[in-house]
Design a protein around this motif. Structure first.
Motif, PDB file in Angstrom:
ATOM      1  N   GLU A   1      -0.809   3.399 -15.674  1.00 27.06           N
ATOM      2  CA  GLU A   1      -2.147   3.998 -15.595  1.00 27.06           C
ATOM      3  C   GLU A   1      -2.783   3.552 -14.285  1.00 27.06           C
ATOM      4  O   GLU A   1      -3.047   2.383 -14.088  1.00 27.06           O
ATOM      5  CB  GLU A   1      -3.006   3.553 -16.779  1.00 27.06           C
ATOM      6  N   PRO A   2      -3.017   4.499 -13.362  1.00 28.80           N
ATOM      7  CA  PRO A   2      -3.606   4.121 -12.076  1.00 28.80           C
ATOM      8  C   PRO A   2      -5.059   3.684 -12.214  1.00 28.80           C
ATOM      9  O   PRO A   2      -5.704   3.943 -13.235  1.00 28.80           O
ATOM     10  CB  PRO A   2      -3.480   5.390 -11.243  1.00 28.80           C
ATOM     11  N   GLU A   3      -5.557   3.046 -11.178  1.00 29.33           N
ATOM     12  CA  GLU A   3      -6.962   2.636 -11.135  1.00 29.33           C
ATOM     13  C   GLU A   3      -7.858   3.869 -11.267  1.00 29.33           C
ATOM     14  O   GLU A   3      -7.455   4.977 -10.901  1.00 29.33           O
ATOM     15  CB  GLU A   3      -7.263   1.933  -9.812  1.00 29.33           C
ATOM     16  N   PRO A   4      -9.084   3.699 -11.750  1.00 29.15           N
ATOM     17  CA  PRO A   4     -10.002   4.836 -11.825  1.00 29.15           C
ATOM     18  C   PRO A   4     -10.334   5.386 -10.437  1.00 29.15           C
ATOM     19  O   PRO A   4     -10.298   4.648  -9.448  1.00 29.15           O
ATOM     20  CB  PRO A   4     -11.270   4.232 -12.455  1.00 29.15           C
ATOM     21  N   ILE A   5     -10.633   6.676 -10.384  1.00 31.12           N
ATOM     22  CA  ILE A   5     -11.118   7.268  -9.144  1.00 31.12           C
ATOM     23  C   ILE A   5     -12.609   6.954  -9.025  1.00 31.12           C
ATOM     24  O   ILE A   5     -13.244   6.544 -10.004  1.00 31.12           O
ATOM     25  CB  ILE A   5     -10.878   8.793  -9.101  1.00 31.12           C
ATOM     26  N   ALA A   6     -13.173   7.129  -7.839  1.00 28.62           N
ATOM     27  CA  ALA A   6     -14.615   6.948  -7.623  1.00 28.62           C
ATOM     28  C   ALA A   6     -15.223   8.315  -7.341  1.00 28.62           C
ATOM     29  O   ALA A   6     -14.681   9.092  -6.551  1.00 28.62           O
ATOM     30  CB  ALA A   6     -14.871   6.005  -6.457  1.00 28.62           C
ATOM     31  N   VAL A   7     -16.343   8.622  -8.020  1.00 31.48           N
ATOM     32  CA  VAL A   7     -16.986   9.924  -7.880  1.00 31.48           C
ATOM     33  C   VAL A   7     -18.489   9.774  -7.683  1.00 31.48           C
ATOM     34  O   VAL A   7     -19.072   8.745  -8.024  1.00 31.48           O
ATOM     35  CB  VAL A   7     -16.729  10.817  -9.118  1.00 31.48           C
ATOM     36  N   VAL A   8     -19.082  10.835  -7.115  1.00 24.21           N
ATOM     37  CA  VAL A   8     -20.541  10.956  -7.028  1.00 24.21           C
ATOM     38  C   VAL A   8     -20.912  12.340  -7.539  1.00 24.21           C
ATOM     39  O   VAL A   8     -20.093  13.271  -7.509  1.00 24.21           O
ATOM     40  CB  VAL A   8     -21.075  10.762  -5.582  1.00 24.21           C
TER      41      VAL A   8
ATOM     42  N   VAL B   1     -14.938  13.663  -5.596  1.00 30.40           N
ATOM     43  CA  VAL B   1     -14.097  12.478  -5.429  1.00 30.40           C
ATOM     44  C   VAL B   1     -14.429  11.808  -4.099  1.00 30.40           C
ATOM     45  O   VAL B   1     -14.390  12.435  -3.055  1.00 30.40           O
ATOM     46  CB  VAL B   1     -12.597  12.851  -5.468  1.00 30.40           C
ATOM     47  N   VAL B   2     -14.788  10.529  -4.167  1.00 27.85           N
ATOM     48  CA  VAL B   2     -15.047   9.721  -2.979  1.00 27.85           C
ATOM     49  C   VAL B   2     -13.799   8.904  -2.649  1.00 27.85           C
ATOM     50  O   VAL B   2     -13.465   8.699  -1.490  1.00 27.85           O
ATOM     51  CB  VAL B   2     -16.261   8.789  -3.214  1.00 27.85           C
ATOM     52  N   ASP B   3     -13.108   8.443  -3.681  1.00 25.84           N
ATOM     53  CA  ASP B   3     -11.876   7.681  -3.518  1.00 25.84           C
ATOM     54  C   ASP B   3     -10.957   8.016  -4.684  1.00 25.84           C
ATOM     55  O   ASP B   3     -11.365   7.913  -5.839  1.00 25.84           O
ATOM     56  CB  ASP B   3     -12.182   6.179  -3.501  1.00 25.84           C
ATOM     57  N   GLY B   4      -9.728   8.448  -4.370  1.00 25.94           N
ATOM     58  CA  GLY B   4      -8.771   8.711  -5.444  1.00 25.94           C
ATOM     59  C   GLY B   4      -8.182  10.113  -5.448  1.00 25.94           C
ATOM     60  O   GLY B   4      -7.752  10.601  -6.496  1.00 25.94           O
ATOM     61  N   ARG B   5      -8.133  10.768  -4.283  1.00 23.63           N
ATOM     62  CA  ARG B   5      -7.579  12.125  -4.222  1.00 23.63           C
ATOM     63  C   ARG B   5      -6.137  12.190  -4.743  1.00 23.63           C
ATOM     64  O   ARG B   5      -5.772  13.126  -5.444  1.00 23.63           O
ATOM     65  CB  ARG B   5      -7.603  12.664  -2.786  1.00 23.63           C
ATOM     66  N   HIS B   6      -5.314  11.204  -4.396  1.00 23.24           N
ATOM     67  CA  HIS B   6      -3.917  11.212  -4.847  1.00 23.24           C
ATOM     68  C   HIS B   6      -3.840  11.006  -6.362  1.00 23.24           C
ATOM     69  O   HIS B   6      -3.020  11.641  -7.027  1.00 23.24           O
ATOM     70  CB  HIS B   6      -3.106  10.133  -4.120  1.00 23.24           C
TER      71      HIS B   6
END
Length: 82
Positions: free
Chosen positions: A36-43, A51-56
């Motif tokens: 399970e990958p780390e959570p993405i960051a969103v606004v 998506v601010v971080d975590g496109r892949h």
């Protein structure tokens, strides 16, 4: 860091096209093996999560046809951070 929440993938937008490269495919393999990958960051911008971080990570979830993803919600400072 705040606690992640679950967001539906269809409520999330990328600022550029989803990456389809070795990094994304490695994440797919990792997730298929139970990782399970780390959570993405969103606004929240203009009625959608961006998506601010975590496109892949987002792209890997799309390729695996997952309905949702863990995300950390960030708040905007000033006019825009994207």
């Amino acid at each position: 860091m705040t606690n992640p929440i679950r967001l539906a993938l269809d409520e999330i937008r990328l600022t550029e096209g989803p990456p389809l490269n070795k990094r994304t495919l490695d994440l797919v393999a990792f997730m298929q093996s139970g990782g399970e990958p780390e959570p993405i960051a969103v606004v929240w911008i203009n009625s959608f999560w961006r998506v601010v971080d975590g496109r892949h990570r987002w792209a890997a979830h799309q390729l695996l046809e997952r309905a949702d993803i863990n995300a950390v919600v960030l708040s905007l400072v000033g006019e825009s951070c994207i």
